[in-house]
Write an enzyme that holds these catalytic residues in place. Sequence first.
Site, PDB file in Angstrom:
ATOM      1  N   CYS A  37      -7.239   2.601  12.610  1.00  0.00           N
ATOM      2  CA  CYS A  37      -6.639   1.620  13.521  1.00  0.00           C
ATOM      3  C   CYS A  37      -7.186   0.237  13.206  1.00  0.00           C
ATOM      4  O   CYS A  37      -8.370   0.089  12.917  1.00  0.00           O
ATOM      5  CB  CYS A  37      -6.944   1.984  14.973  1.00  0.00           C
ATOM      6  SG  CYS A  37      -6.151   0.854  16.138  1.00  0.00           S
ATOM      7  N   CYS A  80     -10.963  -0.068  18.628  1.00  0.00           N
ATOM      8  CA  CYS A  80     -10.540   1.337  18.502  1.00  0.00           C
ATOM      9  C   CYS A  80     -11.064   1.910  17.188  1.00  0.00           C
ATOM     10  O   CYS A  80     -10.956   1.273  16.157  1.00  0.00           O
ATOM     11  CB  CYS A  80      -9.014   1.421  18.527  1.00  0.00           C
ATOM     12  SG  CYS A  80      -8.370   3.076  18.204  1.00  0.00           S
ATOM     13  N   TYR A 130       0.821  -1.220   0.000  1.00  0.00           N
ATOM     14  CA  TYR A 130       0.000   0.000   0.000  1.00  0.00           C
ATOM     15  C   TYR A 130       0.848   1.260   0.000  1.00  0.00           C
ATOM     16  O   TYR A 130       0.487   2.257  -0.635  1.00  0.00           O
ATOM     17  CB  TYR A 130      -1.001  -0.023   1.163  1.00  0.00           C
ATOM     18  CG  TYR A 130      -2.202  -0.874   0.823  1.00  0.00           C
ATOM     19  CD1 TYR A 130      -2.312  -2.174   1.282  1.00  0.00           C
ATOM     20  CD2 TYR A 130      -3.181  -0.389  -0.026  1.00  0.00           C
ATOM     21  CE1 TYR A 130      -3.377  -2.970   0.913  1.00  0.00           C
ATOM     22  CE2 TYR A 130      -4.255  -1.177  -0.407  1.00  0.00           C
ATOM     23  CZ  TYR A 130      -4.345  -2.471   0.076  1.00  0.00           C
ATOM     24  OH  TYR A 130      -5.399  -3.263  -0.319  1.00  0.00           O
ATOM     25  N   CYS A 173      -1.144   3.162  15.994  1.00  0.00           N
ATOM     26  CA  CYS A 173      -2.313   4.016  16.294  1.00  0.00           C
ATOM     27  C   CYS A 173      -1.953   4.996  17.402  1.00  0.00           C
ATOM     28  O   CYS A 173      -1.547   4.578  18.487  1.00  0.00           O
ATOM     29  CB  CYS A 173      -3.501   3.175  16.738  1.00  0.00           C
ATOM     30  SG  CYS A 173      -4.895   4.189  17.276  1.00  0.00           S
ATOM     31  N   HIS A 179     -14.720   2.092  -2.262  1.00  0.00           N
ATOM     32  CA  HIS A 179     -13.717   1.222  -1.619  1.00  0.00           C
ATOM     33  C   HIS A 179     -12.694   2.010  -0.810  1.00  0.00           C
ATOM     34  O   HIS A 179     -11.577   1.542  -0.564  1.00  0.00           O
ATOM     35  CB  HIS A 179     -13.043   0.343  -2.683  1.00  0.00           C
ATOM     36  CG  HIS A 179     -14.010  -0.553  -3.382  1.00  0.00           C
ATOM     37  ND1 HIS A 179     -13.772  -1.095  -4.621  1.00  0.00           N
ATOM     38  CD2 HIS A 179     -15.233  -1.001  -3.020  1.00  0.00           C
ATOM     39  CE1 HIS A 179     -14.817  -1.836  -4.990  1.00  0.00           C
ATOM     40  NE2 HIS A 179     -15.709  -1.789  -4.043  1.00  0.00           N
TER      41      HIS A 179
HETATM   42  C1  BV8 Z   1     -18.185  -7.818   0.615  1.00  0.00           C
HETATM   43  C2  BV8 Z   1      -9.896  -1.615  -2.376  1.00  0.00           C
HETATM   44  C3  BV8 Z   1     -19.374  -8.881   2.274  1.00  0.00           C
HETATM   45  C4  BV8 Z   1      -8.636  -2.269  -1.924  1.00  0.00           C
HETATM   46  C5  BV8 Z   1     -11.227  -3.298  -3.584  1.00  0.00           C
HETATM   47  C6  BV8 Z   1     -21.201 -11.526  -5.389  1.00  0.00           C
HETATM   48  C7  BV8 Z   1     -20.721 -12.355  -6.360  1.00  0.00           C
HETATM   49  C8  BV8 Z   1     -19.375 -12.781  -6.296  1.00  0.00           C
HETATM   50  C9  BV8 Z   1     -18.503 -12.358  -5.285  1.00  0.00           C
HETATM   51  C10 BV8 Z   1     -18.996 -11.536  -4.331  1.00  0.00           C
HETATM   52  C11 BV8 Z   1     -20.333 -11.134  -4.372  1.00  0.00           C
HETATM   53  N1  BV8 Z   1     -20.515 -10.306  -3.323  1.00  0.00           N
HETATM   54  C12 BV8 Z   1     -19.346 -10.190  -2.604  1.00  0.00           C
HETATM   55  C13 BV8 Z   1     -18.411 -10.939  -3.208  1.00  0.00           C
HETATM   56  C14 BV8 Z   1     -17.039 -11.042  -2.767  1.00  0.00           C
HETATM   57  C15 BV8 Z   1     -16.145  -9.888  -3.249  1.00  0.00           C
HETATM   58  C16 BV8 Z   1     -16.067  -9.891  -4.745  1.00  0.00           C
HETATM   59  O1  BV8 Z   1     -16.757  -9.147  -5.427  1.00  0.00           O
HETATM   60  N2  BV8 Z   1     -15.137 -10.727  -5.235  1.00  0.00           N
HETATM   61  C17 BV8 Z   1     -14.877 -10.727  -6.690  1.00  0.00           C
HETATM   62  C18 BV8 Z   1     -13.381 -10.886  -6.867  1.00  0.00           C
HETATM   63  C19 BV8 Z   1     -15.643 -11.797  -7.365  1.00  0.00           C
HETATM   64  N3  BV8 Z   1     -16.647  -8.613  -2.762  1.00  0.00           N
HETATM   65  C20 BV8 Z   1     -16.208  -8.214  -1.538  1.00  0.00           C
HETATM   66  O2  BV8 Z   1     -15.454  -8.853  -0.844  1.00  0.00           O
HETATM   67  C21 BV8 Z   1     -16.744  -6.875  -1.061  1.00  0.00           C
HETATM   68  N4  BV8 Z   1     -17.167  -6.996   0.299  1.00  0.00           N
HETATM   69  O3  BV8 Z   1     -18.811  -8.443  -0.197  1.00  0.00           O
HETATM   70  O4  BV8 Z   1     -18.416  -7.878   1.950  1.00  0.00           O
HETATM   71  C22 BV8 Z   1     -19.819  -8.575   3.599  1.00  0.00           C
HETATM   72  C23 BV8 Z   1     -21.169  -8.519   3.749  1.00  0.00           C
HETATM   73  C24 BV8 Z   1     -21.635  -8.275   5.040  1.00  0.00           C
HETATM   74  C25 BV8 Z   1     -20.714  -8.089   6.097  1.00  0.00           C
HETATM   75  C26 BV8 Z   1     -19.335  -8.158   5.862  1.00  0.00           C
HETATM   76  C27 BV8 Z   1     -18.865  -8.387   4.582  1.00  0.00           C
HETATM   77  C28 BV8 Z   1     -15.608  -5.799  -1.036  1.00  0.00           C
HETATM   78  C29 BV8 Z   1     -15.081  -5.583  -2.389  1.00  0.00           C
HETATM   79  C30 BV8 Z   1     -14.069  -4.414  -2.376  1.00  0.00           C
HETATM   80  C31 BV8 Z   1     -12.649  -4.913  -2.327  1.00  0.00           C
HETATM   81  N5  BV8 Z   1     -11.691  -3.793  -2.440  1.00  0.00           N
HETATM   82  N6  BV8 Z   1     -10.359  -2.237  -3.621  1.00  0.00           N
HETATM   83  C32 BV8 Z   1      -7.485  -2.029  -2.870  1.00  0.00           C
HETATM   84  O5  BV8 Z   1      -7.678  -1.332  -3.883  1.00  0.00           O
HETATM   85  O6  BV8 Z   1      -6.400  -2.531  -2.555  1.00  0.00           O
HETATM   86  S1  BV8 Z   1     -11.744  -4.021  -5.074  1.00  0.00           S
HETATM   87  C33 BV8 Z   1     -10.612  -3.479  -6.282  1.00  0.00           C
HETATM   88  O7  BV8 Z   1     -10.657  -4.457  -7.299  1.00  0.00           O
HETATM   89  C34 BV8 Z   1     -10.956  -2.176  -6.955  1.00  0.00           C
HETATM   90  O8  BV8 Z   1     -11.464  -1.227  -6.068  1.00  0.00           O
HETATM   91  C35 BV8 Z   1     -11.991  -2.636  -7.992  1.00  0.00           C
HETATM   92  O9  BV8 Z   1     -13.267  -2.760  -7.399  1.00  0.00           O
HETATM   93  C36 BV8 Z   1     -11.484  -4.017  -8.347  1.00  0.00           C
HETATM   94  C37 BV8 Z   1     -10.655  -3.954  -9.586  1.00  0.00           C
HETATM   95  O10 BV8 Z   1     -11.558  -3.811 -10.655  1.00  0.00           O
HETATM   96  P1  BV8 Z   1     -11.307  -2.656 -11.750  1.00  0.00           P
HETATM   97  O11 BV8 Z   1     -11.143  -1.345 -11.058  1.00  0.00           O
HETATM   98  O12 BV8 Z   1     -12.353  -2.804 -12.747  1.00  0.00           O
HETATM   99  O13 BV8 Z   1      -9.860  -3.009 -12.339  1.00  0.00           O
HETATM  100  P2  BV8 Z   1      -9.459  -4.254 -13.270  1.00  0.00           P
HETATM  101  O14 BV8 Z   1      -7.987  -4.244 -13.293  1.00  0.00           O
HETATM  102  O15 BV8 Z   1     -10.197  -5.467 -12.851  1.00  0.00           O
HETATM  103  O16 BV8 Z   1     -10.023  -3.847 -14.713  1.00  0.00           O
HETATM  104  C38 BV8 Z   1      -9.524  -2.715 -15.356  1.00  0.00           C
HETATM  105  C39 BV8 Z   1     -10.444  -2.499 -16.554  1.00  0.00           C
HETATM  106  O17 BV8 Z   1     -10.022  -1.308 -17.225  1.00  0.00           O
HETATM  107  C40 BV8 Z   1     -10.392  -3.627 -17.582  1.00  0.00           C
HETATM  108  O18 BV8 Z   1     -11.703  -3.862 -18.022  1.00  0.00           O
HETATM  109  C41 BV8 Z   1      -9.534  -3.046 -18.716  1.00  0.00           C
HETATM  110  O19 BV8 Z   1      -9.903  -3.553 -19.962  1.00  0.00           O
HETATM  111  C42 BV8 Z   1      -9.887  -1.582 -18.613  1.00  0.00           C
HETATM  112  N7  BV8 Z   1      -8.850  -0.650 -19.082  1.00  0.00           N
HETATM  113  C43 BV8 Z   1      -7.491  -0.767 -18.937  1.00  0.00           C
HETATM  114  N8  BV8 Z   1      -6.880   0.358 -19.436  1.00  0.00           N
HETATM  115  C44 BV8 Z   1      -7.881   1.180 -19.865  1.00  0.00           C
HETATM  116  C45 BV8 Z   1      -9.143   0.543 -19.640  1.00  0.00           C
HETATM  117  N9  BV8 Z   1     -10.318   1.095 -19.953  1.00  0.00           N
HETATM  118  C46 BV8 Z   1     -10.278   2.347 -20.538  1.00  0.00           C
HETATM  119  N10 BV8 Z   1      -9.110   3.034 -20.756  1.00  0.00           N
HETATM  120  C47 BV8 Z   1      -7.909   2.479 -20.458  1.00  0.00           C
HETATM  121  N11 BV8 Z   1      -6.795   3.170 -20.709  1.00  0.00           N
HETATM  122 ZN    ZN Z   2      -6.237   2.402  17.880  1.00  0.00          ZN
END
Ligand code: BV8
Ligand code: ZN
Length: 318
Positions: free
Chosen positions: A140, A145, A78, A201, A132
């Site tokens: 923390c 906390c 990060y 923290c 996100h």
């Molecule tokens: C949760 C922050 C539950 C951290 C991120 C339903 C179905 C299946 C799975 C799930 C579901 N519901 C929940 C899940 C699980 C999970 C999930 O979705 N898993 C996926 C992998 C299947 N979701 C979660 O865990 C979420 N939380 O569900 O909690 C819960 C419920 C109750 C109580 C407690 C918990 C949390 C999800 C958030 C995770 N954090 N980011 C960090 O960044 O380090 S996600 C992170 O990955 C990003 O924020 C973003 O969301 C994702 C990446 O996707 P993109 O941004 O689209 O990037 P990617 O590289 O994939 O694609 C790039 C695109 O750009 C491509 O299409 C490419 O062609 C295009 N491109 C490239 N260059 C260009 C371009 N386009 C135009 N111009 C260009 N130049």
């Molecule tokens: Zn703390």
Amino acid sequence: MATSAARPGTVPPKDLESFQAHLNKSTRILALLGAGLSASSGLPTFRGAGGLWRTHDAVQLATPEAFGRDPGLVWQFYNYRRHMALQAKPNPAHYALADLARKKDGFLTLSQNVDGLSPRASHPEDKLKLLHGSLYDVKCSDFFCNYFEKNNYTDPIVPALAIPTDDSDPTTTEAIKARELDISDENIALPEIDYNHLPKCPTCKRGLLRPGVVWFGEMLPKDVLSDIDEWLTESDKIDLIMVIGTSAKVYPAAGYVDLARAKGARVAVINMDKKDQPASGMYKRDWFFEGDAATIVPELLKSVVGEITEMPDAAGTA
Ligand code: BV8
Ligand code: ZN
């Protein structure tokens, strides 16, 4: 579905005309942003480089489990992304979207990006929902906390996380920046980080600080979800959703495309990769603009925001 097979990056006049005709008369508009929006600012996408950071699956590193197992490694991941995003600059697409938010009252932007570039393009805060979190918020990690700090741009966040430099040639006059080693490359040794040198923290003095981002398996920020729900219930119709630079595979973020469709929205996808369409596919009344968001988005929004000339960077003040 209008598919623009024109030279990537240029929008075929017929599609541009039909899109802008719809945009001009649209009052309720959503945008869903992904890493592809910031690709032209020089930031790797999640799936770029095969979704790996060094040998680690970026999705695996973005979990509370990984932080529990090796907080030093996760903080190096990060801190590296904080450092890279601070070096980057918002591109014309970030500014065009910010302008559209000022010109269209019913335009709400949902960003999956944590890189801080939309805020630095002065996107109106009340019209931008960071689904996100942000790399520049810290909190923390101790369950009992609730220390939370917004807009921490300290780089490196602690001295121990400074990006290593190539000091092999003591006579070099090259600037530190030029001698920085690319630690996203697995062939570059990662310095050992002592647990006691990681950010602590200041409140409970017990917990480690962690990045203020939403990790996989964690719920999205409640205030953000309720603000979006409030916006969604303000009207039973949505005219348009722009799906920009996202693979739309992560939920609940990707779910907003179908939610908007259910309220009558036409979908405009802007993506470099033709295959990256929303899970529910594309309908006849939708648009797919293939190419770089940094050039296509300003062109699409020109009918409302005009030419993007100035790009003041609110870095460090956002
Ligand atoms: C949760 C922050 C539950 C951290 C991120 C339903 C179905 C299946 C799975 C799930 C579901 N519901 C929940 C899940 C699980 C999970 C999930 O979705 N898993 C996926 C992998 C299947 N979701 C979660 O865990 C979420 N939380 O569900 O909690 C819960 C419920 C109750 C109580 C407690 C918990 C949390 C999800 C958030 C995770 N954090 N980011 C960090 O960044 O380090 S996600 C992170 O990955 C990003 O924020 C973003 O969301 C994702 C990446 O996707 P993109 O941004 O689209 O990037 P990617 O590289 O994939 O694609 C790039 C695109 O750009 C491509 O299409 C490419 O062609 C295009 N491109 C490239 N260059 C260009 C371009 N386009 C135009 N111009 C260009 N130049
Ligand atoms: Zn703390």
